[in-house]
Design an enzyme around this catalytic site. Sequence first.
Site, PDB file in Angstrom:
ATOM      1  CG  ASP A 115      60.744  51.224  85.960  1.00  0.00           C
ATOM      2  OD1 ASP A 115      60.764  52.444  86.221  1.00  0.00           O
ATOM      3  OD2 ASP A 115      59.811  50.668  85.351  1.00  0.00           O
ATOM      4  CD1 TRP A 116      56.402  49.903  85.887  1.00  0.00           C
ATOM      5  CD2 TRP A 116      55.478  48.437  87.293  1.00  0.00           C
ATOM      6  NE1 TRP A 116      55.232  50.447  86.361  1.00  0.00           N
ATOM      7  CE2 TRP A 116      54.638  49.565  87.213  1.00  0.00           C
ATOM      8  CE3 TRP A 116      55.095  47.386  88.125  1.00  0.00           C
ATOM      9  CZ2 TRP A 116      53.448  49.681  87.936  1.00  0.00           C
ATOM     10  CZ3 TRP A 116      53.908  47.492  88.836  1.00  0.00           C
ATOM     11  CH2 TRP A 116      53.095  48.629  88.741  1.00  0.00           C
ATOM     12  CD1 TRP A 130      57.031  57.814  85.207  1.00  0.00           C
ATOM     13  CD2 TRP A 130      57.782  58.656  83.294  1.00  0.00           C
ATOM     14  NE1 TRP A 130      57.101  56.786  84.305  1.00  0.00           N
ATOM     15  CE2 TRP A 130      57.559  57.275  83.124  1.00  0.00           C
ATOM     16  CE3 TRP A 130      58.262  59.405  82.217  1.00  0.00           C
ATOM     17  CZ2 TRP A 130      57.791  56.628  81.915  1.00  0.00           C
ATOM     18  CZ3 TRP A 130      58.487  58.754  81.006  1.00  0.00           C
ATOM     19  CH2 TRP A 130      58.260  57.383  80.868  1.00  0.00           C
ATOM     20  CG  ASP A 177      65.893  57.398  88.719  1.00  0.00           C
ATOM     21  OD1 ASP A 177      65.008  58.193  88.328  1.00  0.00           O
ATOM     22  OD2 ASP A 177      65.677  56.192  88.906  1.00  0.00           O
ATOM     23  CG  HIS A 186      64.640  55.210  85.774  1.00  0.00           C
ATOM     24  ND1 HIS A 186      64.278  54.948  87.075  1.00  0.00           N
ATOM     25  CD2 HIS A 186      63.815  54.459  84.993  1.00  0.00           C
ATOM     26  CE1 HIS A 186      63.268  54.091  87.094  1.00  0.00           C
ATOM     27  NE2 HIS A 186      62.974  53.779  85.843  1.00  0.00           N
TER      28      HIS A 186
END
Length: 300
Positions: A125-126, A165, A251, A280
């Site tokens: 993710d980030w 999202w 995901d 995810h």
Amino acid sequence: MPLDAKRTPDARFENLPGYDYAPHYVDDLPGYEGLRVHYVDEGPQDAVRTYLCLHGEPSWAYLYRKMIPVFLDSGARVIAPDWLGFGRSDKPVDDAVYTFNFHRNMMLELIKRLDLKTVTLVCQDWGGLLGLTIPMDMPDTFERLIVMNTAIATGVSPGAGFDQWKAYVRSQPDLDVAALMKRGTPILSDAEAAAYGAPFPDATYKAGVRTFPELVMVAPGMEGVDISKRAAHWWANDWSGDSFMAVGAQDPVLGPAQMEQLRQTIRDCPEPMIVADGGHFVQEWGEPIALAALQSFGEL
């Protein structure tokens, strides 16, 4: 003038299931004076290898609790920081504080402060959106990569799943993080889901949660696009380390199709480990992923 920031009470982090790592803090990083950054620091300080585990939205270092023991068993040191706005790190209350460079520069300073060497970047993710832009500026520091459900954002939306999202988070200024994690990762117990919500007593602690989706670079002029394009070129042409990719197949935002695009970007990245039931937050299936990564690196 110091930024107005919230600090989650320590009592919120007591008795978290599967997580008993002592907190470590630094509050004087250049440019971030007065903001306390939290990180897990386990294993020998002089270990041959260091695993730098970077979380994403809206999680924190707790996400890596199933992978950390595997890395430690290999004799490595493990560092798992919390981005500002998340976990046990301080949380500036003004949404406008949160920018791509605000987060990226903090992590660069933390890596320098801890004098990390021979690093395996572990990201999702980030943790990847930001973390994958860092090795090109510290190429002698990073030797390996474990990458999961993330992207290098160069000014295009990753797809309809992300757009939905982003719209959802925008509609939820007091997002129920525990409920979100439980819904997206059904294998979590209620206590584990609550641990993800622990950093956020109320909406005033959630500026980071609100802003991270807005910062994803889905348009060419956004902050971070140029850095990310440079990073994509670096991974494709200059990266010479070993890579391992794991993909949570369930995901809806950064699943197998998006991860195949990323795999094609990373020079010599092998076929991914597909976690069929994984979502995810694929680190929740983290023990077999970490073991498979070590095996692919020739450590098992």
